[in-house]
Design a protein around this motif. Sequence first.
Motif, short mmCIF file in Angstrom:
data_model
loop_
_atom_site.label_atom_id
_atom_site.label_comp_id
_atom_site.label_asym_id
_atom_site.label_seq_id
_atom_site.Cartn_x
_atom_site.Cartn_y
_atom_site.Cartn_z
N ALA A 121 0.77 -1.02 -0.01
CA ALA A 121 0.03 0.01 -0.04
C ALA A 121 0.94 1.26 0.10
CB ALA A 121 -1.04 -0.03 1.21
N ARG A 122 0.44 2.24 -0.49
CA ARG A 122 0.80 3.49 -0.44
C ARG A 122 -0.21 4.47 0.40
NH1 ARG A 122 2.15 2.16 -5.48
NH2 ARG A 122 0.55 3.41 -6.37
N VAL A 123 0.42 5.31 1.26
CA VAL A 123 -0.45 6.14 1.93
C VAL A 123 -0.10 7.72 2.04
CG1 VAL A 123 -0.75 4.28 3.46
CG2 VAL A 123 0.87 5.92 4.13
N THR A 124 -0.84 8.54 2.80
CA THR A 124 -0.51 9.88 2.69
C THR A 124 -0.35 10.45 4.19
OG1 THR A 124 -1.75 10.71 0.59
CG2 THR A 124 -1.43 12.44 2.35
N VAL A 125 0.70 10.92 4.55
CA VAL A 125 1.02 11.15 6.01
C VAL A 125 1.20 12.66 6.16
CG1 VAL A 125 2.66 11.24 7.83
CG2 VAL A 125 2.49 9.17 6.19
N LEU A 126 0.01 13.25 6.84
CA LEU A 126 -0.19 14.80 7.19
C LEU A 126 0.67 15.10 8.48
CD1 LEU A 126 -1.77 15.97 5.09
CD2 LEU A 126 -2.97 13.75 5.73
N ALA A 127 1.97 15.82 8.20
CA ALA A 127 2.92 15.56 9.35
C ALA A 127 2.68 17.17 9.96
CB ALA A 127 4.28 15.65 8.91
N VAL A 128 2.74 16.88 11.30
CA VAL A 128 2.83 18.15 12.22
C VAL A 128 4.31 18.68 12.21
CG1 VAL A 128 2.59 19.07 14.54
CG2 VAL A 128 1.12 17.24 13.77
N GLY A 129 4.53 19.81 11.99
CA GLY A 129 5.94 20.60 11.66
C GLY A 129 6.82 20.40 13.12
N SER A 130 6.24 20.49 14.17
CA SER A 130 7.12 20.15 15.32
C SER A 130 7.74 18.74 15.38
CB SER A 130 6.52 20.79 16.79
OG SER A 130 5.20 19.95 16.91
N TRP A 131 6.76 17.90 14.97
CA TRP A 131 7.09 16.52 14.98
C TRP A 131 8.36 16.06 13.97
CZ3 TRP A 131 5.82 12.44 11.13
CH2 TRP A 131 6.02 11.03 11.68
N LEU A 132 8.25 16.85 12.92
CA LEU A 132 9.36 16.89 11.89
C LEU A 132 10.58 17.35 12.51
CD1 LEU A 132 7.56 17.35 8.36
CD2 LEU A 132 8.43 15.29 9.46
N GLU A 133 10.54 18.50 13.03
CA GLU A 133 11.67 19.07 13.92
C GLU A 133 12.43 18.11 14.66
OE1 GLU A 133 12.43 23.32 16.15
OE2 GLU A 133 10.65 22.38 16.31
N ALA A 134 11.63 17.32 15.34
CA ALA A 134 12.30 16.56 16.33
C ALA A 134 12.85 15.13 15.76
CB ALA A 134 11.28 16.17 17.56
N HIS A 135 11.93 14.78 14.57
CA HIS A 135 12.46 13.54 14.10
C HIS A 135 12.61 13.90 12.39
CE1 HIS A 135 11.23 11.80 17.80
NE2 HIS A 135 10.00 12.33 17.70
N PRO A 136 13.56 14.56 11.98
CA PRO A 136 13.68 15.02 10.55
C PRO A 136 13.56 14.03 9.66
CG PRO A 136 15.51 15.80 11.74
CD PRO A 136 14.40 15.42 12.86
N GLU A 137 14.37 12.62 10.22
CA GLU A 137 14.68 11.58 9.44
C GLU A 137 13.35 10.90 8.96
OE1 GLU A 137 14.05 10.25 13.40
OE2 GLU A 137 14.97 11.91 12.68
N LEU A 138 12.11 11.22 9.65
CA LEU A 138 11.07 10.62 9.32
C LEU A 138 10.31 11.08 7.90
CD1 LEU A 138 9.21 10.16 12.59
CD2 LEU A 138 10.10 8.14 11.14
N ALA A 139 11.08 12.31 7.42
CA ALA A 139 10.51 12.90 6.12
C ALA A 139 10.89 11.88 4.96
CB ALA A 139 10.99 14.33 6.16
#
Length: 283
Positions: A121-139
Amino acid sequence: MGGRERPVHRRDALGAGAVLLASALAAGCARGGGEAGVRGGDGAVRGGDGAGGGAPVSSLLPPASSPSPYGSAAGPRRFPGWPGVITHGPRDRPRIALTFEGRGDPGLARAALTRIERAGARVTVLAVGSWLEAHPELARRILDGGHEIGNHTEHHRDLAALAERDEHSAYEEIAACARRLRRLTGSIGTWFRPSPGPGATAPVRRLAARAGYPHVLGYDVESRDHAATGVPAVLRKVTGELRHGSVVGLSLARPVTVAALPLLLTEIDRRGLRAVTATELLS
């Protein structure tokens, strides 16, 4: 998936999922549910420019040619004929879109993505910016899995309430996450979804359009996994409402959601549906 093209990493073990689904439902009814199998913490348009304050996000972002450590992701698209708030795709095609709120325990998020990819499957992740700040590798992890990433505001504040009293701050919630996505992926992401839920007031739609998002992505099937007592509750809610073209709202990093994913994906496959990104659903 019934003769459709499958990625090479899909595992044959999913074939027994229909039996497991029935067993899980029966077991959940008997013991009242429970988040079995996975443990982990839970983390915490249209329209023209409006009086939102602040410069347009395009003037605040690095140029598109700026180097990105994660490659270049797709940006927003306008879908002519579709409304400003899109809650589902075409009803005449056997496709659905699973969309996930991106925040919470990064280990659970990685486990969820792995289970999704095992099912092809392929999905869409709507990311919270502060979450990406803490875990940038998840992008990069999201994009490398063949998924798409979008904007779910910078701090997951109540955007509609904020817009009523301070449009400048509400706009900045959208724009700050857009800038973060641009730095990490090369674009502002494919979609915007306001926090905390899928609906969007007229001011929020106007601010989203100002920030570069022609549509707000809602959903027509809410999993309610944030309140679910166990896997059977999530499965009943989603599978009971799922139909061609559905957009499903889920959480990426809740234990109950991660535990439910293999059974949910197996049931989607059993029904002859294909889980694609929201952009693919509308394309």
